[in-house]
Design a protein around this motif. Structure first.
Motif, PDB file in Angstrom:
ATOM      1  N   LEU A   1       0.882  -1.144  -0.040  1.00  0.00           N
ATOM      2  CA  LEU A   1      -0.077  -0.068   0.130  1.00  0.00           C
ATOM      3  C   LEU A   1       0.711   1.094   0.040  1.00  0.00           C
ATOM      4  N   GLN A   2       1.972   1.375   0.959  1.00  0.00           N
ATOM      5  CA  GLN A   2       2.869   2.452   0.727  1.00  0.00           C
ATOM      6  C   GLN A   2       3.409   2.582  -0.624  1.00  0.00           C
ATOM      7  N   THR A   3       4.026   1.664  -1.082  1.00  0.00           N
ATOM      8  CA  THR A   3       4.455   1.725  -2.612  1.00  0.00           C
ATOM      9  C   THR A   3       3.440   2.166  -3.469  1.00  0.00           C
ATOM     10  N   VAL A   4       2.357   1.626  -3.491  1.00  0.00           N
ATOM     11  CA  VAL A   4       1.369   2.150  -4.519  1.00  0.00           C
ATOM     12  C   VAL A   4       1.009   3.719  -4.332  1.00  0.00           C
ATOM     13  N   SER A   5       0.884   3.970  -2.918  1.00  0.00           N
ATOM     14  CA  SER A   5       0.402   5.224  -2.875  1.00  0.00           C
ATOM     15  C   SER A   5       1.521   6.264  -3.241  1.00  0.00           C
ATOM     16  N   ALA A   6       2.856   5.933  -3.020  1.00  0.00           N
ATOM     17  CA  ALA A   6       3.859   6.748  -3.247  1.00  0.00           C
ATOM     18  C   ALA A   6       3.943   6.965  -4.760  1.00  0.00           C
ATOM     19  N   ALA A   7       3.779   5.791  -5.386  1.00  0.00           N
ATOM     20  CA  ALA A   7       3.872   5.756  -6.949  1.00  0.00           C
ATOM     21  C   ALA A   7       2.686   6.549  -7.769  1.00  0.00           C
TER      22      ALA A   7
ATOM     23  N   ASP B   1       8.403  -1.857  -6.339  1.00  0.00           N
ATOM     24  CA  ASP B   1       9.212  -0.906  -6.466  1.00  0.00           C
ATOM     25  C   ASP B   1       8.541   0.288  -6.943  1.00  0.00           C
ATOM     26  N   VAL B   2       8.811   1.422  -6.172  1.00  0.00           N
ATOM     27  CA  VAL B   2       8.078   2.828  -6.675  1.00  0.00           C
ATOM     28  C   VAL B   2       8.483   3.177  -7.886  1.00  0.00           C
TER      29      VAL B   2
ATOM     30  N   PHE C   1       5.653   2.272 -15.278  1.00  0.00           N
ATOM     31  CA  PHE C   1       4.561   1.500 -15.990  1.00  0.00           C
ATOM     32  C   PHE C   1       3.529   2.859 -16.245  1.00  0.00           C
ATOM     33  N   LEU C   2       3.580   3.645 -15.204  1.00  0.00           N
ATOM     34  CA  LEU C   2       2.212   4.734 -15.164  1.00  0.00           C
ATOM     35  C   LEU C   2       2.647   5.823 -16.187  1.00  0.00           C
ATOM     36  N   GLU C   3       3.788   6.086 -16.385  1.00  0.00           N
ATOM     37  CA  GLU C   3       4.434   7.028 -17.302  1.00  0.00           C
ATOM     38  C   GLU C   3       4.548   6.765 -18.719  1.00  0.00           C
ATOM     39  N   ASP C   4       4.723   5.577 -19.040  1.00  0.00           N
ATOM     40  CA  ASP C   4       4.723   4.973 -20.328  1.00  0.00           C
ATOM     41  C   ASP C   4       3.679   5.486 -21.262  1.00  0.00           C
TER      42      ASP C   4
END
Length: 217
Positions: free
Chosen positions: A40-46, A117-118, A124-127
């Motif tokens: 959850l922390q990783t997904v929230s940070a990303a 990993d953030v 993947f989000l920025e592609d």
């Protein structure tokens, strides 16, 4: 991503941990933290937003919130969605998230991936791919639980899929899917894909190693 399209992180937390012999693997610890809390922390940070946690029912959501709070994880911004009961397994979770979320894109992952990993998620989000799904591919095949999906494409595919279909069947039904190989993705991708299925997997991670077993669905 290269434009202002919205995205929501989704964490599937409805599994039965049938192969994990020491209780609920989502609350097994890595580095002294519950795996689910780390994810959850990783997904929230990303994504710069709280993740949507998908559970079989509201009662389990309340239980998860209580347990995370007891472990010191901040729970005031936790959001839950319920599995779509028309589908079995992880597909029910993805469909449930697609029905509740209002973002154009979903980044979908599992609650059993403590090394998520953030930087790998953000890649993947920025592609700038316009495909309905962008997912990693390893020697063992596609890894659907580290992927970015167009929410409306998920809902459309759900009209034709049988109840027992898995996430690989979902990918097969989407109009366009782009694979990212370990060699061409970010350097942290292989580590980010590590998931825990057994107590042995957990021990290997805590001992400084990793496993990379593919999620079956």
């Amino acid at each position: 991503m290269t434009d202002d399209r919205s995205i929501r992180g989704v964490v599937l937390a409805g599994g039965e941990s049938s192969r994990f012999a020491d209780g609920d693997k989502a609350f097994a610890t890595v580095g002294g933290e519950p795996i689910l809390g780390r994810v959850l922390q990783t997904v929230s940070a990303a994504t710069d937003a709280s993740a949507l946690v998908v559970v079989p029912d509201r009662e389990q959501g309340e239980s998860i919130a209580d347990r995370l709070g007891g472990d010191g994880y901040p729970t005031e911004n936790l959001s839950f969605a319920v599995d779509d009961e028309r589908f079995d397994g992880p597909l029910g979770g993805v469909m449930g998230a697609a029905r509740q979320a209002d973002a154009e894109w979903l980044f979908v992952t599992g609650c059993d991936m403590p090394l998520l990993d953030v930087a790998a998620v953000r890649w993947f989000l920025e592609d700038d791919s316009a495909a309905d799904a962008l997912v990693p591919r390893t020697a063992g095949g596609r890894e659907p639980l580290h992927g970015r999906y167009r929410r409306t494409a998920i809902l459309e595919a759900g009209q034709d899929l049988p109840a027992s279909a898995g996430l690989h069947a979902l990918l097969g039904d989407l109009s366009t899917v782009e694979d990212v190989s370990i060699d061409t993705g970010p350097s942290t991708l292989e580590r980010s894909l590590t998931n825990v299925n057994t107590v042995g997997d957990l021990q290997a991670i805590n001992d400084g190693g990793s496993t990379g077993e593919q999620h079956p669905n």
